[in-house]
Design an enzyme around this catalytic site. Structure first.
Site, PDB file in Angstrom:
ATOM      1  N   GLY A 302       0.835  -1.198   0.000  1.00  0.00           N
ATOM      2  CA  GLY A 302       0.000   0.000   0.000  1.00  0.00           C
ATOM      3  C   GLY A 302       0.869   1.246   0.000  1.00  0.00           C
ATOM      4  CB  SER A 303       0.006   4.734   0.780  1.00  0.00           C
ATOM      5  OG  SER A 303      -0.987   4.796  -0.209  1.00  0.00           O
ATOM      6  CB  VAL A 304       3.849   1.961   4.130  1.00  0.00           C
ATOM      7  CG1 VAL A 304       2.848   2.223   5.229  1.00  0.00           C
ATOM      8  CG2 VAL A 304       3.731   0.550   3.621  1.00  0.00           C
ATOM      9  CB  ILE A 305       5.629   1.214  -1.183  1.00  0.00           C
ATOM     10  CG1 ILE A 305       6.949   0.589  -1.719  1.00  0.00           C
ATOM     11  CG2 ILE A 305       4.910   1.870  -2.340  1.00  0.00           C
ATOM     12  CD1 ILE A 305       7.579  -0.384  -0.791  1.00  0.00           C
ATOM     13  CE  LYS A 306       1.006   6.898  -2.554  1.00  0.00           C
ATOM     14  NZ  LYS A 306      -0.365   7.105  -2.085  1.00  0.00           N
TER      15      LYS A 306
END
Lengths: 576, 324
Positions: A302-306
């Site tokens: 999810g967005s934690v990879i941003k």
């Protein structure tokens, strides 16, 4: 042929026959001896036949021939007997001696086979003694403050809540977890001297064995806080000590009681049946209770990879600084035929501003902005940074996981490196979709390396093993690599802090402490997404890095964030 | 022409017959074992028994039963033999030979406890009855392989001692065997006395020297152990295990260099010698020579190890940090 020549040949053959017979007497092989005997007698018969003559009536010749055969036959028997007497002379002598000796009057001397000492290659009886290592004695497992986490009482390990970390010792299903990895220390084999074992084997002496206690990096207080915060929701929590990489808390749910897999000693058939039933039940459950989700569960990030994308963009210079202009459109077409990238909510640019910057698109988790950043980075550079952070591609995955103390999986950014060469795939991966599968430990390490001036530390669970006063194992904090520069690290910390100050991670804020965080919502085939968060605290001098996943927990801020907040509050000693 | 063919056929037949005859003669013509008593002989002994039973002389009757028992024994009819020995012993309980022979018959029937009981009675009646000791030793050696009972082992050690006394020419080997059993029983003092006696009887008894060195080593008298091993190695310079043990002792004395040399010599003589490899690797590791230690550890991976040596290898691996 003249008769004189034939006579000479016959006599020569006779002489040759005698030679062949003579040489045959020296042979060991019975078969060869028989061949010599037959050939020799036949050759001797040639001159003999000449001597007895060919003349006279048929009856006379036949009679002479028969006589010759009889003579040769008896010669053969005589020779055979003579040879036997020579080759079996010892047996013959013994037999004769036995015949000559009066019964039960005089006894033969005992015979002890003796070898020339100079020819001996080994002396003595060659006996060895079995060396008994006491497998029952086993050291304790303590937390970092000396709280007993596991000890053997009546053959059973206590504290079933830590089954995923401590593992079990089952005679039916083997040894797992720390029990397996540190078996030599816990059983005391590591304290054995190899030469002491050799001496014990040679002399029958005893060997001294000191089972060692393992001191873990875990903090029971934080472990219990994490356990309580996660509750009975499937997921995992990993809390790392930023400067060292030590694991302070590691929780997974569902859990299992390792004691149900341990057979008592001695075991009855009922015990075996009970253990086998428990094992079957654990394996059959759809919620996979044997899986340590913290290190072995692989989830879409999810967005934690941003966080990774942003750090790569700043570190590589793709974005000059956090305030460099970035746009956050509602839709971003990437390649023909592929669906455009969308944001989770429409008109997100109203929150991020238009144009915006990295700080704000990170805080509000703008997919289209990070898709653009990913495309600007390019596949090769993005992949390089992913690898720096410890994520690999499934096709080139190599080497063991960073954590060595218990079983762990290696996170992957894509199945194949070539996948990222497609613009749509790269854009998706950069904001948190695509093929990436990561473990909660991977994400905790991502946060910790950002917080640790860009240094990725090896995570570890066992601090030391101590047998009495003797330390036989001591973990040393180990820097695996510098993933981003300290400057990038500082910038990222600032961005993460802003995310808490103004963005979706705002609810994690704690009074008097600055926290940096990023939430994530990972889409799943079931429709309900996994809830993620990574966070570091305090931002000024980071000490803790945490990653939380709640399976099917909805948005990151809804389920995972409160768990991380509660754990950080406990760690920082703050009342939420 | 026809005559020639007939002649050749005749000769071929004759040679074939000769060959068959010779093959039949190939078996040994003299058996090392004495021939069994013909069955018919028993009839003669039946008659002797009948005559003795008719008479009043109980000892003669016992002797007749004993003799017929021996014939039954020789014919491997041990049950009948035991029955006759029983009759003989009922008439004359002092017949040590009847006890002995009955014990032997029981042993042949695998009734070992009864055999041991009879041997003991025979020896009780005749303390110098050498054959009884020899047969009891043979049985005890066999039994203690599968039944390492302390009582049996002690009996075996005592019997070796008795045989050493009864047969002075075989004192050294019997004392050596006695020492081995006593060492196995953990009676180091008595074992050392037995080895001492063996070495006195045969100063070049290298096995006794080696075993006595092990006893000295176990009791901590390293200098005495070294002296015995040096003596043994002077006589048997190719004995790899003596070098290995000397290496262990020298290592225990702190002479790592000589120890490594001894382990090296043992490995030169016997390259697949896991104990010597482990000991040398451990000594190298203690000396800080990890490269050499790891090289020896690696050689161990190619060898089959029993569980004890596997533990030693793992302890070594943990110590020098090898993979595995």
């Amino acid at each position: 042929m003249p008769d004189r020549l034939r006579a000479r040949i016959a006599w020569f053959a006779g002489a040759l026959g005698i030679l062949i017979l003579g040489s045959g007497l020296l042979l060991d092989s019975v078969t060869q001896w028989r061949l010599h005997l037959l050939a020799g007698l036949w050759l001797i018969s040639l001159p003999a036949r000449r001597l007895i003559g060919q003349r006279g009536a048929t009856a006379h010749r036949s009679l002479r021939g028969l006589m010759l055969m009889a003579v040769l036959g008896f010669s053969a028997i005589g020779l055979q007997l003579a040879r036997n007497q020579v080759t079996r002379s010892e047996a013959t002598l013994r037999a004769v001696a036995a015949l000559a000796q009066p019964v039960a009057t005089e006894q033969p001397q005992p015979v002890f086979p003796e070898t020339d000492p100079a020819e001996r290659t080994s002396l003595g009886s060659g006996r060895t003694f079995p060396v008994v290592i006491n497998a029952g004695a086993r050291g304790r497992i303590l937390d970092r403050n000396g709280v007993v986490l596991a000890e053997t009482i009546d053959g059973r390990r206590t504290n079933p809540a830590l089954g995923h970390l401590i593992g079990f010792q089952s005679r039916l299903y083997g040894t797992t977890g720390l029990e397996a990895r540190f078996d030599a220390q816990l059983s005391g084999v590591a304290t054995l001297s190899p030469t002491a074992i050799l001496e014990a084997r040679l002399l029958g002496s005893s060997v001294e064995q000191f089972p060692a206690d393992l001191t873990l990096t875990l903090d029971t207080r934080l472990q219990e806080a994490a356990q309580q915060a996660l509750g009975e929701r499937a997921g995992a929590v990993v809390l790392l000590d930023v400067p060292t990489g030590a694991i302070l808390a590691m929780v997974t749910y569902p859990r299992f009681d390792p004691n149900q897999l341990v057979l008592p000693e001695p075991a009855t058939q009922a015990d075996v049946d009970r253990v086998q039933a428990a094992w079957a039940e654990l394996n059959a459950r759809s919620d996979a209770p044997l899986l340590n989700r913290a290190t072995q569960g692989r989830y879409p990030p999810g967005s934690v990879i941003k966080t990774l994308t942003a750090a790569a963009a700043l570190d590589s210079g793709t974005l000059a600084d956090p305030l460099a202009p970035v746009t956050c459109p509602n839709l971003l077409p990437t390649e023909a035929g592929a669906p455009p990238v969308r944001n989770a909510v429409d008109n997100l640019f109203r929150r991020t501003g238009d144009p915006s910057d990295l700080v704000r698109v990170y805080a509000f988790s703008c997919n289209t902005a990070f898709a653009q950043i990913g495309l600007s980075l390019g596949a090769d550079r993005f992949l390089e940074y992913a690898r720096r952070f410890g994520l690999q591609t499934a096709d080139t995955r190599s080497g063991p996981p960073d954590l060595r103390d218990i079983p762990a999986e290696v996170g992957t950014i894509a199945n194949e490196a070539s996948f990222l060469q497609r613009p749509a795939a790269l854009a998706d991966t950069a904001f948190g979709q695509g093929q990436a599968l990561v473990t909660p430990l991977d994400m905790a390490q991502l946060a910790a390396s950002i917080a640790n001036e860009g240094r990725l530390m090896r995570p570890y669970l066992v601090a030391e093993a101590r047998a009495g006063e003797r330390v036989i194992y001591q973990a040393q904090p180990e820097t695996l690599r510098q993933v981003v520069s300290p400057e990038t690290s500082q910038r990222m910390l600032s961005i993460m802090r802003t995310s808490v100050e103004i963005g979706y991670a705002q609810p994690i804020a704690l009074p008097g402490v600055s926290i940096g965080a990023k939430t994530g919502t990972a889409e799943t085939p079931r429709g309900i997404p996994h809830s993620w968060i990574i966070a570091v605290a305090p931002v000024e001098q980071p000490r803790y890095a945490i990653a939380v996943i709640v399976e099917y927990g909805g948005e990151g801020s809804r389920s995972a964030l409160p768990v991380a907040r509660q754990v950080l509050a406990t760690a920082l000693g703050v009342t939420p | 022409m026809k005559r020639s063919v007939v002649g050749q056929t005749w000769r071929c037949t004759a040679f074939t017959i000769l060959a068959i005859f010779l093959t039949a003669c190939s078996e040994p013509l003299v058996e090392p074992r004495a021939p069994r008593t013909p069955t018919a002989v028993i009839d003669r002994y039946n008659a002797i028994v009948a005559t003795a039973e008719a008479g009043e002389d109980l000892l003669a009757r016992a002797r007749a039963y004993y003799d017929r028992g021996n014939i039954w024994f020789d014919q491997q009819n041990y049950t009948e033999a035991i029955a006759d020995y029983n009759r003989a012993l009922a008439l004359d309980p002092s017949m040590s030979r009847a006890f002995h022979n009955r014990g032997l018959a029981y042993a042949m029937l695998k009734e070992y406890d009864a055999a041991l009981r009879d041997y003991a009675l025979a020896i009780h009646l005749d303390p110098d009855y050498r054959r009884a000791y020899e047969n009891r030793v043979r049985l005890l050696e066999e039994l203690t392989v599968s039944r390492p009972d302390e009582t049996l082992l002690q009996q075996l050690a005592d019997d070796y001692g008795s045989l050493a006394r009864l047969i002075p020419t075989a004192e050294a080997p019997y004392r050596y065997r006695q020492g081995l059993i006593l060492a196995r029983l953990g009676d180091r003092t008595a074992a050392r006395e037995a080895f001492d006696a063996a070495i006195r009887a045969q100063p070049h008894h290298v096995d006794a020297l080696y075993e006595r060195a092990l006893l000295h080593y176990a009791s901590g008298d390293l200098d005495a152990a070294l002296a015995d091993l040096d003596a043994a190695l002077r006589l048997s310079p190719r004995a790899a295990n003596a070098y290995y043990v000397r290496g262990l002792i020298r290592r225990a004395q702190g002479d790592a260099r000589s120890a490594i040399a001894d382990f090296g010599q043992a490995l030169l003589l016997q390259p697949a010698y896991p104990e010597a490899l482990i000991a040398r690797a451990a000594t190298y590791a203690e000396q800080g020579n990890m490269t050499a230690a790891r090289a020896d550890l690696q050689r161990l991976d190619d060898l089959q190890l029993d569980p004890t040596l596997q533990q030693a290898r793992e302890a070594l691996r943990l110590r020098i940090g090898g993979s595995g």
